[in-house]
Enzyme design. Structure first.
Site, PDB file in Angstrom:
ATOM      1  CG  ASN A  55       4.018   0.597   0.731  1.00  0.00           C
ATOM      2  OD1 ASN A  55       4.364   0.272  -0.407  1.00  0.00           O
ATOM      3  ND2 ASN A  55       2.760   0.614   1.119  1.00  0.00           N
ATOM      4  CG  HIS A 105       3.077  -0.933  -3.312  1.00  0.00           C
ATOM      5  ND1 HIS A 105       2.177   0.016  -2.872  1.00  0.00           N
ATOM      6  CD2 HIS A 105       3.480  -0.491  -4.527  1.00  0.00           C
ATOM      7  CE1 HIS A 105       2.056   0.957  -3.766  1.00  0.00           C
ATOM      8  NE2 HIS A 105       2.836   0.680  -4.785  1.00  0.00           N
ATOM      9  CG  ASP A 130      -1.757  -2.730 -10.275  1.00  0.00           C
ATOM     10  OD1 ASP A 130      -1.636  -2.220 -11.400  1.00  0.00           O
ATOM     11  OD2 ASP A 130      -0.958  -2.514  -9.354  1.00  0.00           O
ATOM     12  CD  GLU A 133      -0.415  -1.088  -0.510  1.00  0.00           C
ATOM     13  OE1 GLU A 133       0.835  -0.952  -0.474  1.00  0.00           O
ATOM     14  OE2 GLU A 133      -1.169  -0.184  -0.875  1.00  0.00           O
TER      15      GLU A 133
HETATM   16  C1  F6R Z   1       1.420   0.116 -10.929  1.00  0.00           C
HETATM   17  C2  F6R Z   1       1.749  -0.572  -9.699  1.00  0.00           C
HETATM   18  C3  F6R Z   1       2.473   0.055  -8.577  1.00  0.00           C
HETATM   19  C4  F6R Z   1       3.530   1.077  -8.984  1.00  0.00           C
HETATM   20  C5  F6R Z   1       4.196   1.690  -7.748  1.00  0.00           C
HETATM   21  C6  F6R Z   1       5.203   2.750  -8.121  1.00  0.00           C
HETATM   22  O1  F6R Z   1       0.738  -0.723 -11.831  1.00  0.00           O
HETATM   23  O2  F6R Z   1       1.389  -1.704  -9.599  1.00  0.00           O
HETATM   24  O3  F6R Z   1       3.085  -0.971  -7.810  1.00  0.00           O
HETATM   25  O4  F6R Z   1       4.480   0.458  -9.805  1.00  0.00           O
HETATM   26  O5  F6R Z   1       3.225   2.247  -6.927  1.00  0.00           O
HETATM   27  O6  F6R Z   1       4.512   3.831  -8.665  1.00  0.00           O
HETATM   28  P1  F6R Z   1       5.280   5.045  -9.359  1.00  0.00           P
HETATM   29  O7  F6R Z   1       5.967   4.476 -10.548  1.00  0.00           O
HETATM   30  O8  F6R Z   1       4.181   6.001  -9.742  1.00  0.00           O
HETATM   31  O9  F6R Z   1       6.225   5.600  -8.339  1.00  0.00           O
END
Ligand code: F6R
Length: 241
Positions: A136, A138, A67, A143
């Protein structure tokens, strides 16, 4: 689904790096799906170290990231392009021409998302997709929703994701409100998936992802239906499993 329990973040990072290293060794021209955020930073450090030691060669590896924030140019320190360069690409022998991240500056979201899907298809799909887990549930920026998104698309970030990501910005107001992300369908087409999860604050959601119903309200729960998923989590994250 294989679940590996790590003592802590450091051990989790070493185990995850071992799995990625095995992929790179067994298939030196692999297409790696990569993630940003806090979870993979330790894993990337391990990969850099192994590359420095001469044990890993990324020269033929291709990468596709999950992303990118919509509106942020590559030079912006909060862009995922910048993150990947600083945390991995600049310190391994990958050819930057072989790295792919959605272009956050393309204003035509339909055009950019279609282009990105074509890039992934043109590479022959993803061999190993690395994923972190949002609070959440994701994955990528998929989301909680009423259905699973099939393809790369533009999303509105939820208040909880803006809250979680504001730590990287001057304030919550500076967090972009939209992102381009691979869809759940894009992720599910990866041949192998590696989910890394760390910390007590992810214990409840990891429990729901692994043991709860498969529902778009918990996007990562779809991974229960993938035939080749490895979860590497630390004891704190696995406390409720
Ligand atoms: C990052 C992404 C997100 C993260 C998720 C966890 O490219 O797509 O889905 O993997 O938000 O983030 P952290 O590792 O910072 O807790």
């Amino acid at each position: 689904m294989r679940i590996y329990r790590a003592k802590d973040y450091d051990e989790l990072s070493r185990k995850a790096a071992n799995i990625i290293a095995a992929q790179v060794i067994m298939k030196p021209d692999s297409v790696l799906g990569l993630a940003t955020g806090s979870s993979p930073v330790g894993t990337y450090k391990q990969l850099i170290e192994r590359c420095r030691m001469g044990d890993l060669d990324f020269s033929q590896i291709k990468s596709v990231n999950l992303d990118e924030y919509r509106g942020l140019p590559r030079e912006n320190e909060q862009s995922y392009y910048y993150f990947m360069r600083e945390n991995l690409f600049k310190d391994i022998n990958i050819d930057m021409a072989n790295t792919n991240i959605p272009d956050g500056t393309e204003p035509d979201s339909e055009k950019e998302c279609l282009r990105y899907e074509r890039v992934i298809a043109g590479l022959g799909g993803i061999d190993l997709q690395l994923l972190g887990l949002g609070h959440n549930g994701h994955i990528g920026f998929n989301e909680p929703d009423s259905s699973f998104a099939k393809m790369t698309h533009c999303v509105d970030l939820t208040p909880s994701t803006i809250e979680a990501n504001k730590r990287f910005f001057a304030s919550a107001e500076d967090v972009p409100r939209q992102a381009y992300t691979m869809g759940i369908g894009t992720i599910m087409r990866a041949r192998k998936i590696l989910l890394i999860v760390s910390g007590a604050d992810k214990a409840q959601i990891l429990h729901d992802v692994l043991n709860g119903p498969v529902t778009p309200q918990v996007p990562a729960s779809i991974l229960q239906l993938h035939s080749n998923v490895t979860v590497v989590a630390d004891e704190a994250a696995l406390a409720k499993c």
